[in-house]
Design a protein around this motif. Structure first.
Motif, PDB file in Angstrom:
ATOM      1  N   LYS A 148      31.766  32.145  35.442  1.00  0.00           N
ATOM      2  CA  LYS A 148      30.656  32.757  36.210  1.00  0.00           C
ATOM      3  C   LYS A 148      31.217  33.473  37.601  1.00  0.00           C
ATOM      4  O   LYS A 148      30.617  34.501  38.003  1.00  0.00           O
ATOM      5  N   GLU A 149      32.315  32.921  37.993  1.00  0.00           N
ATOM      6  CA  GLU A 149      32.937  33.412  39.276  1.00  0.00           C
ATOM      7  C   GLU A 149      33.514  34.835  38.942  1.00  0.00           C
ATOM      8  O   GLU A 149      33.257  35.625  39.773  1.00  0.00           O
ATOM      9  N   GLU A 150      33.984  35.333  37.803  1.00  0.00           N
ATOM     10  CA  GLU A 150      34.332  36.565  37.221  1.00  0.00           C
ATOM     11  C   GLU A 150      33.229  37.472  37.282  1.00  0.00           C
ATOM     12  O   GLU A 150      33.093  38.494  37.631  1.00  0.00           O
ATOM     13  N   VAL A 151      31.950  37.031  36.823  1.00  0.00           N
ATOM     14  CA  VAL A 151      30.998  37.642  36.770  1.00  0.00           C
ATOM     15  C   VAL A 151      30.292  38.022  37.970  1.00  0.00           C
ATOM     16  O   VAL A 151      29.948  39.153  38.323  1.00  0.00           O
ATOM     17  N   ASP A 152      30.540  37.064  39.001  1.00  0.00           N
ATOM     18  CA  ASP A 152      30.229  37.401  40.395  1.00  0.00           C
ATOM     19  C   ASP A 152      31.038  38.235  41.219  1.00  0.00           C
ATOM     20  O   ASP A 152      30.569  39.150  41.946  1.00  0.00           O
ATOM     21  N   GLN A 153      32.402  38.195  40.612  1.00  0.00           N
ATOM     22  CA  GLN A 153      33.359  39.221  41.173  1.00  0.00           C
ATOM     23  C   GLN A 153      33.071  40.665  40.775  1.00  0.00           C
ATOM     24  O   GLN A 153      33.127  41.642  41.516  1.00  0.00           O
ATOM     25  N   ILE A 154      32.694  40.606  39.604  1.00  0.00           N
ATOM     26  CA  ILE A 154      32.214  42.032  39.146  1.00  0.00           C
ATOM     27  C   ILE A 154      31.094  42.596  39.868  1.00  0.00           C
ATOM     28  O   ILE A 154      31.275  43.788  40.052  1.00  0.00           O
ATOM     29  N   ILE A 155      30.037  42.023  40.009  1.00  0.00           N
ATOM     30  CA  ILE A 155      28.791  42.244  40.691  1.00  0.00           C
ATOM     31  C   ILE A 155      29.140  42.826  41.826  1.00  0.00           C
ATOM     32  O   ILE A 155      28.743  43.764  42.522  1.00  0.00           O
TER      33      ILE A 155
ATOM     34  N   ARG B 195      34.983  40.982  26.348  1.00  0.00           N
ATOM     35  CA  ARG B 195      35.914  41.154  25.207  1.00  0.00           C
ATOM     36  C   ARG B 195      37.242  40.939  25.626  1.00  0.00           C
ATOM     37  O   ARG B 195      38.100  41.234  25.068  1.00  0.00           O
ATOM     38  N   GLY B 196      37.588  40.251  26.826  1.00  0.00           N
ATOM     39  CA  GLY B 196      38.798  39.821  26.911  1.00  0.00           C
ATOM     40  C   GLY B 196      39.639  40.689  28.050  1.00  0.00           C
ATOM     41  O   GLY B 196      40.776  40.351  28.336  1.00  0.00           O
ATOM     42  N   LYS B 197      38.974  41.700  28.324  1.00  0.00           N
ATOM     43  CA  LYS B 197      39.862  42.796  29.185  1.00  0.00           C
ATOM     44  C   LYS B 197      40.308  41.958  30.479  1.00  0.00           C
ATOM     45  O   LYS B 197      39.411  41.077  30.959  1.00  0.00           O
ATOM     46  N   ALA B 198      41.426  42.209  31.052  1.00  0.00           N
ATOM     47  CA  ALA B 198      41.810  41.660  32.437  1.00  0.00           C
ATOM     48  C   ALA B 198      40.913  42.154  33.407  1.00  0.00           C
ATOM     49  O   ALA B 198      40.488  43.221  33.701  1.00  0.00           O
ATOM     50  N   LEU B 199      40.749  41.095  34.172  1.00  0.00           N
ATOM     51  CA  LEU B 199      39.957  41.587  35.546  1.00  0.00           C
ATOM     52  C   LEU B 199      40.405  42.629  36.269  1.00  0.00           C
ATOM     53  O   LEU B 199      39.404  43.394  36.754  1.00  0.00           O
ATOM     54  N   ASP B 200      41.576  42.973  36.592  1.00  0.00           N
ATOM     55  CA  ASP B 200      41.977  43.766  37.134  1.00  0.00           C
ATOM     56  C   ASP B 200      41.881  45.372  36.792  1.00  0.00           C
ATOM     57  O   ASP B 200      41.401  46.168  37.316  1.00  0.00           O
TER      58      ASP B 200
END
Length: 117
Positions: A29-36, A106-111
Motif C-alpha cells: 500500500k505504501e508503494e501505491v501511496d508513493q506513486i499517487i 508487474r514487478g517494475k522497480a519503483l525508481d
C-alpha cells in the motif's frame, strides 16, 4: 457532451482496488501511496483527506497540489488505449495512474515507475 462515469466515481471506491492489485503481486500500500504522491503531489494527510471526503476522480485531480511534469513521459497501453494519445486531460490523468499501478503490479522497480534517472 456527457462526462464519463469514472469522473463522478469516488476515488475512495477505486483506491482499495489499486492497493489490492499491488498487494496481490507482492507490492505494498505504501508503494501505491508513493506513486499517487509522485503523480499528484498529495502528501499522506492530503490523500487521506480526499479518501475520507469520498472525492470523485475529477475533483481529485483538479485539486491535486502539484501534478508531476514527468508524468508526460508515461507511455503505453491501458484498456487498449495508448495513454499518450488520450486528448481529454482528466481521462489522461486517470490512465496515467492506472498505468503506474499496472507497472507496479508487474514487478517494475519503483525508481523506474517514478521515472528516476
Amino acid at each position: 457532451m456527457t462526462k464519463h462515469r469514472i469522473y463522478t466515481t469516488s476515488f475512495a471506491s477505486v483506491y482499495p482496488l489499486y492497493v489490492a492489485k499491488a498487494e496481490k503481486k507482492g507490492r505494498t500500500k505504501e508503494e501505491v501511496d508513493q506513486i499517487i504522491s509522485w503523480l499528484t503531489g498529495y502528501d499522506r494527510a492530503g490523500l487521506q483527506s480526499r479518501l475520507d471526503e469520498q472525492t470523485d476522480f475529477e475533483t481529485f485531480f483538479a485539486l491535486a497540489p502539484k501534478l508531476n511534469p514527468l508524468r508526460a513521459s508515461i507511455k503505453g497501453v491501458v484498456c487498449g488505449v495508448r495513454v499518450e494519445d488520450i486528448a481529454e486531460p482528466i481521462m489522461r490523468e486517470i490512465r496515467y495512474l492506472d498505468k503506474l499501478i499496472d507497472e507496479l503490479a508487474r514487478g517494475k522497480a519503483l525508481d523506474k515507475i517514478l521515472r528516476k534517472s
